[in-house]
Design a protein around this motif. Structure first.
Motif, mmCIF file in Angstrom:
data_model
loop_
_atom_site.group_PDB
_atom_site.id
_atom_site.type_symbol
_atom_site.label_atom_id
_atom_site.label_comp_id
_atom_site.label_asym_id
_atom_site.label_seq_id
_atom_site.Cartn_x
_atom_site.Cartn_y
_atom_site.Cartn_z
ATOM 1 N N HIS A 40 0.913 -1.268 -0.263
ATOM 2 C CA HIS A 40 0.181 0.001 0.097
ATOM 3 C C HIS A 40 0.658 1.054 -0.080
ATOM 4 N N ARG A 41 0.364 2.196 -0.433
ATOM 5 C CA ARG A 41 1.270 3.645 -0.738
ATOM 6 C C ARG A 41 1.812 4.220 0.528
ATOM 7 N N ARG A 74 -2.205 -2.414 -4.506
ATOM 8 C CA ARG A 74 -3.022 -2.681 -3.224
ATOM 9 C C ARG A 74 -3.984 -1.879 -2.638
ATOM 10 N N ARG A 75 -5.239 -1.858 -2.904
ATOM 11 C CA ARG A 75 -6.213 -0.723 -2.901
ATOM 12 C C ARG A 75 -6.398 -0.382 -1.601
ATOM 13 N N LYS A 76 -6.219 -1.182 -0.560
ATOM 14 C CA LYS A 76 -6.484 -0.680 0.750
ATOM 15 C C LYS A 76 -5.560 -0.995 1.617
ATOM 16 N N GLN A 77 -5.332 -0.259 2.734
ATOM 17 C CA GLN A 77 -4.379 -0.732 3.848
ATOM 18 C C GLN A 77 -4.722 -1.676 4.603
ATOM 19 N N ALA A 96 -8.228 -6.091 -1.368
ATOM 20 C CA ALA A 96 -7.227 -5.476 -0.958
ATOM 21 C C ALA A 96 -6.422 -5.219 -2.311
#
Length: 156
Positions: A40-41, A74-77, A96
């Motif tokens: 994730h970012r 990774r779309r969600k943390q 995710a």
């Protein structure tokens, strides 16, 4: 592992070389697409790098395939998976991981090598493999530097 949590990114070439020795490539086939397990970012921002991407880039330099660093997102943390049960890990990863919208055409019909540093429970790898197969990958092979023994509580 000091590579991931200790910031020892200089280990990437050594780990990549060790991984590369176990990855035979068929010269009669198109090269596989090397896709790292995404972070994730916020995790990249905190850590400063994606260790799987470093390994994938090193493998590409060694002629083990074409790298697509941002093929998966990774779309969600998600929380650190260390200490979670298999069921909790699977639940944390629901929705995710996805194939980046612009990468679908590059993935369709290709042999994929999913690159990661450590495979713990397999929950993250399974989520990645599912997303890649749903996008039309011909097949997915997992290349990781280490496998945690069953029953361990290391992070995934």
């Amino acid at each position: 592992m000091t590579f991931k949590h200790g910031g020892k990114i200089a280990l990437a070439p050594l780990l990549g070389q060790l991984l590369a020795t176990r990855m035979p490539i068929d010269p009669d086939c198109d090269p596989p697409l090397l896709i790292p397990v995404p972070l994730h970012r916020w995790r990249i921002w905190k850590r400063g790098f994606n260790q799987a991407a470093l390994l994938a880039n090193d493998l590409a330099k060694r002629g083990k395939g074409d790298v697509l660093v941002d093929g998966l997102v990774r779309r969600k943390q998600t929380p650190s998976l260390g200490g979670l049960s298999q069921e909790e890990r699977n639940k944390a990863l629901e929705g995710a991981i996805a194939v980046r919208r612009g990468a679908r055409a590059q993935i369709a019909g290709r042999a994929i090598i999913l690159v990661d540093d450590v495979l713990t429970s397999g929950a993250t790898s399974s989520a990645c493999v599912g997303a890649l197969l749903d996008a039309g990958a011909a097949n997915v092979t997992i290349a990781c530097f280490a496998r945690v023994a069953s029953g361990s509580t290391s992070s995934d």
